[in-house]
Design an enzyme around this catalytic site. Structure first.
Site, PDB file in Angstrom:
ATOM      1  N   ARG A  97     -34.305  65.090 -89.956  1.00 38.90           N
ATOM      2  CA  ARG A  97     -34.059  66.466 -90.392  1.00 38.90           C
ATOM      3  C   ARG A  97     -34.815  66.737 -91.680  1.00 38.90           C
ATOM      4  NH1 ARG A  97     -29.347  68.279 -87.973  1.00 38.90           N
ATOM      5  NH2 ARG A  97     -29.154  70.106 -89.268  1.00 38.90           N
ATOM      6  N   LYS A 107     -25.945  75.412 -91.215  1.00 34.04           N
ATOM      7  CA  LYS A 107     -25.476  76.789 -91.006  1.00 34.04           C
ATOM      8  C   LYS A 107     -24.007  76.923 -91.394  1.00 34.04           C
ATOM      9  CE  LYS A 107     -27.383  76.649 -86.936  1.00 34.04           C
ATOM     10  NZ  LYS A 107     -27.642  76.874 -85.523  1.00 34.04           N
ATOM     11  N   GLU A 160     -28.622  77.093 -81.780  1.00 37.16           N
ATOM     12  CA  GLU A 160     -27.310  77.633 -81.421  1.00 37.16           C
ATOM     13  C   GLU A 160     -27.151  78.926 -82.212  1.00 37.16           C
ATOM     14  OE1 GLU A 160     -23.924  75.128 -82.267  1.00 37.16           O
ATOM     15  OE2 GLU A 160     -22.548  76.659 -81.488  1.00 37.16           O
TER      16      GLU A 160
HETATM   17  P1  ATP Z   1     -27.103  73.271 -88.588  1.00 38.06           P
HETATM   18  O1  ATP Z   1     -26.304  72.063 -88.949  1.00 38.06           O
HETATM   19  O2  ATP Z   1     -27.858  73.854 -89.709  1.00 38.06           O
HETATM   20  O3  ATP Z   1     -26.303  74.295 -87.842  1.00 38.06           O
HETATM   21  P2  ATP Z   1     -28.074  72.452 -86.104  1.00 38.06           P
HETATM   22  O4  ATP Z   1     -28.889  71.271 -85.773  1.00 38.06           O
HETATM   23  O5  ATP Z   1     -26.675  72.451 -85.647  1.00 38.06           O
HETATM   24  O6  ATP Z   1     -28.212  72.721 -87.621  1.00 38.06           O
HETATM   25  P3  ATP Z   1     -29.243  74.132 -84.173  1.00 38.06           P
HETATM   26  O7  ATP Z   1     -29.205  75.596 -84.047  1.00 38.06           O
HETATM   27  O8  ATP Z   1     -28.536  73.324 -83.165  1.00 38.06           O
HETATM   28  O9  ATP Z   1     -28.750  73.772 -85.606  1.00 38.06           O
HETATM   29  O10 ATP Z   1     -30.751  73.646 -84.308  1.00 38.06           O
HETATM   30  C1  ATP Z   1     -31.820  74.079 -83.501  1.00 38.06           C
HETATM   31  C2  ATP Z   1     -32.909  73.039 -83.584  1.00 38.06           C
HETATM   32  O11 ATP Z   1     -33.357  72.920 -84.914  1.00 38.06           O
HETATM   33  C3  ATP Z   1     -32.420  71.680 -83.145  1.00 38.06           C
HETATM   34  O12 ATP Z   1     -33.402  71.080 -82.349  1.00 38.06           O
HETATM   35  C4  ATP Z   1     -32.225  70.948 -84.436  1.00 38.06           C
HETATM   36  O13 ATP Z   1     -32.396  69.575 -84.259  1.00 38.06           O
HETATM   37  C5  ATP Z   1     -33.293  71.571 -85.335  1.00 38.06           C
HETATM   38  N1  ATP Z   1     -32.892  71.497 -86.729  1.00 38.06           N
HETATM   39  C6  ATP Z   1     -31.751  71.944 -87.284  1.00 38.06           C
HETATM   40  N2  ATP Z   1     -31.688  71.652 -88.604  1.00 38.06           N
HETATM   41  C7  ATP Z   1     -32.847  71.009 -88.888  1.00 38.06           C
HETATM   42  C8  ATP Z   1     -33.392  70.440 -90.073  1.00 38.06           C
HETATM   43  N3  ATP Z   1     -32.736  70.478 -91.235  1.00 38.06           N
HETATM   44  N4  ATP Z   1     -34.601  69.861 -89.996  1.00 38.06           N
HETATM   45  C9  ATP Z   1     -35.270  69.821 -88.841  1.00 38.06           C
HETATM   46  N5  ATP Z   1     -34.820  70.332 -87.688  1.00 38.06           N
HETATM   47  C10 ATP Z   1     -33.613  70.918 -87.695  1.00 38.06           C
HETATM   48 MG    MG Z   2     -25.829  72.535 -83.852  1.00 38.68          MG
END
Ligand code: ATP
Ligand code: MG
Length: 562
Positions: free
Chosen positions: A262, A272, A35
């Site tokens: 994760r 983020k 995202e």
């Molecule tokens: P954040 O909470 O940091 O915003 P998010 O999952 O909302 O993380 P996204 O941009 O939706 O962030 O993530 C893109 C991809 O990266 C998704 O498939 C998510 O599952 C993966 N991802 C995000 N954070 C992690 C992590 N800490 N470890 C492994 N994969 C991750």
């Molecule tokens: Mg997200």
């Protein structure tokens, strides 16, 4: 030569089973779906390495899909940064895609749901809807609007789309069941009114689809075979499949969602949302602050793409949540830089040392190996003279036998140069040493082959010739948080664990003259001190270095003292 066969991770095992069951290998397709609401962090790197790694293993396309359905938080700046980071990590996506490109298709499918009596417009507030949701042990209550006619729903949904309703006044919900054991199945919201401009579709839409509705359908449109996400989406899988079933055409590929744990890293936070708070509160100097666990922060800090990929590989793919020790990341960068970084000398806390028996005005050019680990790294010239800087910590007037550096009446070797002996000191009115006076053994020059040059002395210290020294600013970093898992405490907010000493700026360091023309991003080993790189703030007139990682882990030492 025997090639060691890597054992498969559990996701590769799932893919192998699917292939055995008849899935056509050419149908394999993956995606990385960020995202664009912030910069990528080392957790994302795990997902990137995983998905692009599967692409490499199976020779299958991997798309970059921006999951951009929330215009309130998303920006073009983040899109650009995400693309830059993935490329920097060394991966190439097959196609650059955006969920927002599917807004029309998603809308059309929502109409299809309504026509199948599988979706309805709810006029209640979000609070009312939440109250009716029930609990895992208590059934939910049907919305009074649940049994609207198809015609009425179509008309209302159209009005939502046209902007006739205010934000928060109407939503479109899937009609599944208010008594489902999985709470996510209790008539989830699929569209909301949001009168916000979107970074790509502008003001075209007054309604935006929710994540669950968008994600699986986007996977389906793109014919992603394995949609890999993190564990918190496990319960969403049922909904993912329900949505797919509603739009499935009968013979296309049906994407499969699978989850992995994760990546969490010790002594930092990895969301983020939280990283954005650090930026907004000025607790760090932007997303690429070298203390941040972002890809851009690590890059600026001196990390290499390979070190991050190697770290992701070693840390592996887990089924359960866990915390990876940040020391593992540091291990990988040290390991790589040990092979590749040229050795140089820099003095961070200088004290003047005068070699009283060395002729005044004389300058010698010494030759030193750039990297003993790399025979192709060549040699460089280092000027030597009567007055040099050494580290203040490398001298003591008196010290016990375990102090292998310079002390009065004892000898050490100056790295790449001569053996010296300390004779006396000059002090200021506060009693602080301003000058150390030494004599040198003229025949002891390193590599000269003389008897004296082979003499063994206990210590070797680094130095920089004063008339040739180049002034520099050096930034030393420590953990950004004092706690191993700063966001795991119920009674304390993660920001309370910020380490007040995470950045130490040294303004009066000196480096050897070979560094004069060092370019932004260049990496070095400052001998005996650690690995450093040239920071983005550096200019020809004012060199700035970041300490990427010390040679030895000072934290490990602190732990021992406890
Ligand atoms: P954040 O909470 O940091 O915003 P998010 O999952 O909302 O993380 P996204 O941009 O939706 O962030 O993530 C893109 C991809 O990266 C998704 O498939 C998510 O599952 C993966 N991802 C995000 N954070 C992690 C992590 N800490 N470890 C492994 N994969 C991750
Ligand atoms: Mg997200």
């Amino acid at each position: 030569m025997t090639e060691e066969k890597k054992s498969l991770n559990f996701l590769e095992q799932i893919i192998e089973e699917d292939l055995i069951k008849g899935l056509d290998r050419s149908k394999l397709r993956f995606r990385f779906p960020p995202e664009p609401n912030g910069y990528l962090h080392i957790g994302h790197a795990a997902s990137i390495c995983l998905n692009f790694g599967l692409g490499q293993t199976y020779n299958a396309p991997v798309n970059l899909r921006f999951d951009d359905t929330n215009p309130t938080k998303e920006e073009q700046e983040y899109v650009d940064a995400i693309k830059q980071d993935i490329q920097w990590l060394g991966f190439k996506w097959a196609e650059e895609l955006y969920s927002s490109d599917y807004f029309q298709q998603l809308y059309d499918w929502a109409i299809l749901l309504i026509k199948k009596d599988k979706a309805y417009v709810d006029d209640q507030t979000s609070v009312q809807i939440a109250e009716q949701k029930g609990t895992p042990t208590k059934d939910g209550v049907n919305s009074p609007y649940r049994n609207r006619s198809v015609e009425e729903n179509l008309a209302l949904f159209e009005k939502m789309k046209n902007g006739d309703f205010e934000e928060g006044s109407h939503v479109l919900r899937a009609k599944i069941s208010m008594t489902a054991t999985n709470m996510l199945m209790r008539d989830p919201i699929i569209y909301r009114v949001l009168k916000k401009s979107h970074h790509r579709t502008g003001n075209d839409w007054n309604i935006y689809p929710m994540y669950d509705w968008t994600h699986g359908e986007s996977d389906y449109i793109e014919q992603v075979s394995h949609s890999i996400c993190t564990l918190e989406f496990k319960h969403h899988r049922e909904l993912y499949n329900w949505f797919l079933k509603q739009v499935y055409d009968g013979d296309s590929l049906k994407p499969k969602q699978r989850e992995f744990a994760r990546r969490n890293l010790s002594y930092t936070v990895m969301s983020k949302r939280k990283l954005l708070q650090l930026v907004k509160d000025g607790l760090v100097n932007g997303w690429d602050d070298p203390r941040m666990p972002t890809i851009s922060g690590l890059r600026r800090r001196g990390y290499t793409p390979k070190s991050i990929r190697d770290f992701s590989e070693t840390a592996g793919i887990a089924k359960r949540d866990n915390i990876t020790d940040i020391a593992l990341l540091e291990f990988h960068i040290k390991n790589e830089l040990n092979q590749t970084a040229p050795r140089v000398m820099a003095v961070l806390n200088p004290v003047k040392l005068v070699i009283t028996n060395y002729p005044e005005g004389k300058k010698e050019i010494l030759i030193a190996e750039n990297n003993p680990e790399d025979e192709n790294a060549g040699v460089r010239e280092i000027p030597f003279s009567r007055e040099i800087y050494i580290e203040r910590e490398d001298f003591r007037e008196q010290a016990n036998k375990k102090f292998f550096r310079l002390k009065l009446d004892k000898e050490v070797r100056l790295k790449n140069a001569y053996i010296i002996k300390a004779n006396s000191v000059v002090k200021d009115e506060n009693g602080d040493i301003t000058e150390i006076q030494c004599t040198y053994d003229e025949d002891s020059k390193s590599g000269s082959g003389t008897e004296s040059s082979k003499r063994k002395v206990k210590g070797t210290i680094h130095w920089v010739s004063i008339p040739h020294a180049v002034p520099a600013e050096v930034r030393l970093y420590d953990r950004l948080f004092t706690d191993e898992a700063p966001d795991s405490h119920k009674d304390k907010y993660f920001k309370e664990f910020i380490n007040p000493d995470s950045l130490k700026i040294i303004n009066n360091a000196f480096v050897e003259p070979s560094l004069k023309n060092a370019k932004i991003g260049d990496r070095f080993q400052f001998q005996r001190l650690g690995y450093f790189n040239v920071d983005d703030d550096s200019t020809a007139k004012h060199l700035v270095f970041n300490r990427t990682v010390p040679l030895r882990d000072s934290w490990a030492k602190m732990d021992q003292k406890k």
